[in-house]
Scaffold this motif. Structure first.
Motif, PDB file in Angstrom:
ATOM      1  N   TYR A  75       0.853  -1.182   0.000  1.00 55.52           N
ATOM      2  CA  TYR A  75       0.000   0.000   0.000  1.00 55.52           C
ATOM      3  C   TYR A  75       0.889   1.232   0.000  1.00 55.52           C
ATOM      4  O   TYR A  75       1.772   1.352   0.847  1.00 55.52           O
ATOM      5  N   ASN A  77       0.587   5.273   0.255  1.00 58.68           N
ATOM      6  CA  ASN A  77      -0.272   6.407   0.536  1.00 58.68           C
ATOM      7  C   ASN A  77       0.279   7.606  -0.233  1.00 58.68           C
ATOM      8  O   ASN A  77       1.328   8.149   0.110  1.00 58.68           O
ATOM      9  N   GLU A  99      -2.838   4.563  -3.058  1.00 57.80           N
ATOM     10  CA  GLU A  99      -4.014   5.266  -2.544  1.00 57.80           C
ATOM     11  C   GLU A  99      -3.859   6.752  -2.803  1.00 57.80           C
ATOM     12  O   GLU A  99      -2.940   7.392  -2.310  1.00 57.80           O
ATOM     13  N   ASN A 153      -8.175   4.544  -5.544  1.00 54.90           N
ATOM     14  CA  ASN A 153      -7.102   3.560  -5.491  1.00 54.90           C
ATOM     15  C   ASN A 153      -6.701   3.129  -6.896  1.00 54.90           C
ATOM     16  O   ASN A 153      -7.558   2.886  -7.750  1.00 54.90           O
TER      17      ASN A 153
END
Length: 178
Positions: free
Chosen positions: A19, A21, A57, A61
């Motif tokens: 992931y 950010n 993200e 997304n």
């Protein structure tokens, strides 16, 4: 600029998901459109090569699946196959080589620009190989000074051309004939 990015690896069942950010990143954070994101992701994959999914993200997304990650890892394999040898080529810059500019440019592309744009670097290195071969044809005295660099270039080109993605991009490269 990339200080605005943060990442973490999470297990989602049996999958490792990266992931990223990018909510505070000022550009659209896609691997294919932003060289800084490409480099950022490849550097992470260098540390964590067994990621199955990448999710960036941002406003929405952006997800990259296993096939995309295989391509990214293959780019990384080509880079890592020559990375350890690149530092020794910086020595050629200290010897007063008449091809200083060409050598420095090639080394910089392989060492610093490849992770930002693997395909663009490949195309540039192919062009530089043609230029060096032309210079050698006209001046055989230069051969001893750059034979190791020519070897590095050939090794890189062979490795890149063995990537699974290469067969798909080859018809779109300038100088390729069907």
């Amino acid at each position: 600029m990339l200080n605005n990015l943060q990442y973490e690896i999470k297990m989602n069942g049996k999958e490792r998901v990266l992931y990223v950010n990018a909510n505070n990143y000022s550009n659209i954070a896609t691997i294919e459109d932003d060289p800084n994101i490409m480099e950022y992701i490849l550097n992470i994959l260098c540390i964590y090569p067994f990621v199955n999914t990448i999710i960036i993200e941002q406003d929405e997304n952006i997800e990259y699946c296993e096939d995309s990650i295989k391509i990214l890892n293959s780019f990384l394999d080509a880079y890592l196959s020559i990375k350890n040898n690149i530092s020794e080529y910086y020595r050629y810059l200290l010897t007063g080589n008449p091809l200083y500019s060409e050598i420095k440019t090639i080394i910089d592309y392989l060492d610093k620009r490849y992770l930002k744009d693997p395909i663009g670097t490949y195309i540039f290195i192919r062009r530089m190989k043609r230029k060096l071969m032309s210079l050698l044809k006209n001046n055989k005295d230069l051969e001893n000074q750059i034979s190791n660099l020519i070897s590095l270039i050939y090794n890189f080109l062979i490795k890149f051309e063995s990537l699974p993605l290469y067969k798909y991009i080859k018809p779109f490269l300038i100088g390729y004939h069907i």
